[in-house]
Design an enzyme around this catalytic site. Structure first.
Site, PDB file in Angstrom:
ATOM      1  N   CYS A  39       0.867  -1.174   0.000  1.00  0.00           N
ATOM      2  CA  CYS A  39       0.000   0.000   0.000  1.00  0.00           C
ATOM      3  C   CYS A  39       0.905   1.227   0.000  1.00  0.00           C
ATOM      4  O   CYS A  39       1.634   1.460   0.967  1.00  0.00           O
ATOM      5  CB  CYS A  39      -0.889  -0.014   1.249  1.00  0.00           C
ATOM      6  SG  CYS A  39      -1.869   1.471   1.384  1.00  0.00           S
ATOM      7  N   CYS A  94      -4.916   5.865  -4.606  1.00  0.00           N
ATOM      8  CA  CYS A  94      -4.205   4.605  -4.347  1.00  0.00           C
ATOM      9  C   CYS A  94      -2.748   4.834  -4.765  1.00  0.00           C
ATOM     10  O   CYS A  94      -2.462   5.087  -5.945  1.00  0.00           O
ATOM     11  CB  CYS A  94      -4.845   3.477  -5.150  1.00  0.00           C
ATOM     12  SG  CYS A  94      -3.932   1.932  -5.051  1.00  0.00           S
TER      13      CYS A  94
HETATM   14  N1  LIG Z   1      -6.424  -2.390  -2.205  1.00  0.00           N
HETATM   15  C1  LIG Z   1      -5.050  -2.678  -2.491  1.00  0.00           C
HETATM   16  C2  LIG Z   1      -4.147  -2.426  -1.318  1.00  0.00           C
HETATM   17  C3  LIG Z   1      -4.088  -0.994  -0.872  1.00  0.00           C
HETATM   18  C4  LIG Z   1      -3.410  -0.074  -1.889  1.00  0.00           C
HETATM   19  C5  LIG Z   1      -3.263   1.320  -1.351  1.00  0.00           C
HETATM   20  N2  LIG Z   1      -4.445   2.050  -1.125  1.00  0.00           N
HETATM   21  C6  LIG Z   1      -2.167   2.129  -1.976  1.00  0.00           C
HETATM   22  O1  LIG Z   1      -2.092   3.325  -1.635  1.00  0.00           O
HETATM   23  O2  LIG Z   1      -1.330   1.605  -2.697  1.00  0.00           O
HETATM   24  C7  LIG Z   1      -4.872  -4.158  -2.902  1.00  0.00           C
HETATM   25  O3  LIG Z   1      -5.673  -5.006  -2.486  1.00  0.00           O
HETATM   26  O4  LIG Z   1      -3.922  -4.424  -3.645  1.00  0.00           O
END
Ligand SMILES: N[C@@H](CCC[C@H](N)C(=O)O)C(=O)O
Length: 326
Positions: A81, A232
């Protein structure tokens, strides 16, 4: 057992940091999943919920200063993340009084450091996004060839081209126009690929990217295990890589990436062996310190908490006003 949490955000991608080294005992995997699902719920959770929990733990890796685990809103575990790692980097930096160090994550030990502030009084951290793989097995993505780069998915979205990349969590990226970024087609496609489907058995983070200018992107992401988030970090890093490879972006030069929750900077690197990695630079903002017992969480008695507002978001909103995102 009392649990201390810090609610944080990176580009308004919100998390609760839970430092398991401060607990009387380790939480079990089942407790961790339930705790996450209960406190992050956007309707009934703690302080209006969050997008996930970042578990900070000890590391056995000689060169690392701590470990981060990422539990998504739905209780699934992610390998990385990017926005979360910036906030964990800040947390460990303040805890261990170090400005530059390594954090262990599921698949890689990643370099993090305190960076020059992106805006006035905006705590800013730079984190490494790596390893990068285009092999479809690493996402996993059930596809007939080894890589899927700038290709159509005719049965699903005949008008769009996509690229699949693991960084190392899985991403599917499409460069689109402004209307398509907010189209219902995006939500329908991403919802389908994160349900039972023949392509992505573990789901995938889907991003629609608009090129705004030279070295300037807007990225909107539907996250696996969450849904649409304000930002993200790994998606913005993966989108920057695809921008350099497909749209004539520049290696080693900052890319400005705006998103529904703010702005970050990325830099795409390639070494002499052809290995790619990215820097992700952005805010690491603290919202509240919360104290609550694990028993109360697990029995949904979330009102039994105490919390201290940390008042950093005013500066963050000033920063957004300057970007004209607020
Ligand atoms: N939902 C993603 C993990 C989290 C990613 C995050 N919000 C970021 O900032 O990179 C997954 O399941 O891969």
């Amino acid at each position: 057992m009392q649990v201390d949490l810090i609610k944080v955000h990176g580009s308004e991608n919100e998390f609760f940091i839970l430092d398991e080294t401060l607990l009387e005992r380790t939480v079990t995997q089942d407790e961790l999943v339930s705790l996450t699902q209960i406190i992050t719920d956007r309707n009934t959770g703690l302080l209006k919920g969050a997008d996930g929990v970042l578990l900070v733990g000890t590391t056995n890796h000689e060169e690392s200063d701590g470990r981060m685990r990422v539990i998504n809103y739905d209780g699934s575990e992610a390998s990385m993340c990017g926005n979360g790692l910036r906030t964990v980097a800040r947390y460990l930096s303040e805890k261990n009084k170090k400005n530059e160090f390594i954090v262990e994550t599921m698949h890689a030990d990643l370099h993090v450091k305190k960076a020059e502030e992106l805006g006035k009084d905006i705590q800013t951290f730079q984190v490494e996004i790596s390893p990068v793989s285009f092999n479809v097995d690493d996402l996993p993505f059930n596809w007939s060839s080894e890589k899927f780069i700038d290709q159509e998915l005719p049965e699903l979205a005949p008008n769009l081209r996509f690229s699949a990349v693991a960084v190392p969590n899985p991403h599917l990226i499409s460069f689109v126009d402004h209307e398509t970024v907010y189209s219902s087609q995006f939500e329908e496609l991403a919802t389908y690929l994160n349900g039972k489907n023949p392509y992505f058995p573990d789901g995938v983070n889907v991003s629609f990217v608009e090129v705004l200018d030279k070295q300037s992107l807007f990225v909107r992401t539907f996250e696996r295990g969450v849904g649409f988030t304000n930002a993200c970090g790994t998606a913005m890093a993966a989108s920057s890589l695809m921008y350099v490879l497909l749209k004539n972006g520049q290696f080693e030069e900052k890319i400005q990436v705006t998103n529904p929750g703010g702005m970050v900077q990325t830099v795409v690197h390639k070494d002499e062996d052809g290995i790619y990695w990215m820097d992700l630079i952005g805010n690491a903002t603290y919202l509240n310190k919360v104290s609550i017992s694990l028993e109360d969480i697990l029995t949904h008695k979330l009102d039994n908490h105490t919390q201290i507002p940390l008042n950093e978001n005013e500066n963050y909103h000033k920063f957004l006003k300057e970007l004209t995102i607020d």
